[in-house]
Write a protein that holds these residues in place. Structure first.
Motif, PDB file in Angstrom:
ATOM      1  N   SER A 116       0.829  -1.210   0.000  1.00 49.41           N
ATOM      2  CA  SER A 116       0.000   0.000   0.000  1.00 49.41           C
ATOM      3  C   SER A 116       0.862   1.258   0.000  1.00 49.41           C
ATOM      4  CB  SER A 116      -0.965   0.005   1.166  1.00 49.41           C
ATOM      5  OG  SER A 116      -0.270   0.107   2.370  1.00 49.41           O
ATOM      6  N   ARG A 117       2.029   1.186   0.597  1.00 50.41           N
ATOM      7  CA  ARG A 117       2.933   2.349   0.536  1.00 50.41           C
ATOM      8  C   ARG A 117       3.415   2.550  -0.895  1.00 50.41           C
ATOM      9  NH1 ARG A 117       4.106   0.247   5.662  1.00 50.41           N
ATOM     10  NH2 ARG A 117       5.873  -1.015   4.947  1.00 50.41           N
ATOM     11  N   LYS A 118       3.595   1.473  -1.633  1.00 55.39           N
ATOM     12  CA  LYS A 118       3.967   1.581  -3.046  1.00 55.39           C
ATOM     13  C   LYS A 118       2.782   2.107  -3.865  1.00 55.39           C
ATOM     14  CE  LYS A 118       5.620  -1.110  -6.930  1.00 55.39           C
ATOM     15  NZ  LYS A 118       5.790  -2.435  -7.487  1.00 55.39           N
ATOM     16  N   LEU A 119       1.573   1.653  -3.530  1.00 57.76           N
ATOM     17  CA  LEU A 119       0.381   2.090  -4.248  1.00 57.76           C
ATOM     18  C   LEU A 119       0.146   3.585  -4.093  1.00 57.76           C
ATOM     19  CD1 LEU A 119      -2.134  -0.774  -3.396  1.00 57.76           C
ATOM     20  CD2 LEU A 119      -0.869  -0.454  -5.508  1.00 57.76           C
ATOM     21  N   MET A 120       0.495   4.138  -2.934  1.00 53.08           N
ATOM     22  CA  MET A 120       0.310   5.573  -2.711  1.00 53.08           C
ATOM     23  C   MET A 120       1.159   6.401  -3.677  1.00 53.08           C
ATOM     24  SD  MET A 120      -2.046   6.203  -0.602  1.00 53.08           S
ATOM     25  CE  MET A 120      -1.767   7.918  -0.229  1.00 53.08           C
ATOM     26  N   GLY A 121       2.208   5.813  -4.223  1.00 48.09           N
ATOM     27  CA  GLY A 121       3.008   6.496  -5.240  1.00 48.09           C
ATOM     28  C   GLY A 121       2.267   6.649  -6.554  1.00 48.09           C
ATOM     29  N   ASN A 122       1.167   5.906  -6.742  1.00 40.88           N
ATOM     30  CA  ASN A 122       0.364   6.002  -7.956  1.00 40.88           C
ATOM     31  C   ASN A 122      -0.751   7.035  -7.830  1.00 40.88           C
ATOM     32  OD1 ASN A 122       1.890   3.918  -9.049  1.00 40.88           O
ATOM     33  ND2 ASN A 122       0.463   2.350  -8.335  1.00 40.88           N
ATOM     34  N   LEU A 123      -0.817   7.713  -6.689  1.00 42.03           N
ATOM     35  CA  LEU A 123      -1.845   8.731  -6.461  1.00 42.03           C
ATOM     36  C   LEU A 123      -1.231  10.116  -6.549  1.00 42.03           C
ATOM     37  CD1 LEU A 123      -4.722   9.553  -5.492  1.00 42.03           C
ATOM     38  CD2 LEU A 123      -3.851   9.360  -3.165  1.00 42.03           C
TER      39      LEU A 123
END
Length: 156
Positions: A116-123
């Motif tokens: 999820s910390r990696k996914l936040m980079g897509n926002l």
């Protein structure tokens, strides 16, 4: 029949643009969290980043229901003794970084792990209507028209 597990070659990421003007914060954050994880795709795999890149504009015009604008308090700690600080949602929206309200709402709807910390980079969240991602040709999602509960008139 074997269980399908997406490989990095199977994943096709797209760019999505959402306008947050007049949209209810919690409903927006829930939809963005689903798109970041990739749960809207048939190839969803829990341990892979198969979601889309999401751009949110007009973050300063997001709405909160009820009295949350004045009563919802966000706390953080400086790390020093007696260093607890707080701000209301209204103070955050009227401050220098209103996009942080949406960012934290989305972050708290994702699981608390490395993925999820990696996914936040897509926002990407922007306070105004302009964004520097025109070259990616984002698909505009009309989130406010999907359900009449997604929109809220300004309550002050």
């Amino acid at each position: 029949m074997r269980t399908f597990s997406a490989k990095p070659d199977d994943i096709a990421k797209s760019w999505v643009l959402i306008d947050a003007e007049g949209v209810v914060l919690g409903r927006l954050a829930a939809e963005v969290a689903v798109r970041l994880r990739g749960k809207h795709k048939p190839i969803f795999t829990p341990h892979m980043d198969c979601g889309d890149n999401v751009i949110i504009v007009n973050a300063d015009k997001v709405q909160l229901t009820g009295q949350k604008r004045r009563q919802k308090i966000h706390y953080w700690h400086t790390g020093y003794p007696g260093g607890i600080k707080s701000r209301t949602a209204e103070q955050i929206l009227e401050g220098q970084h209103p996009e942080r309200l949406i960012t934290k709402a989305v972050q708290r709807m994702l699981p608390g792990n490395r993925l999820s910390r990696k996914l936040m980079g897509n926002l990407r969240v922007y306070a105004g209507p302009k964004h520097p991602h025109e070259a990616q040709q984002p698909e505009r999602v009309n989130f406010s028209q999907q359900n009449n509960k997604n929109m809220r008139s300004a309550v002050k």
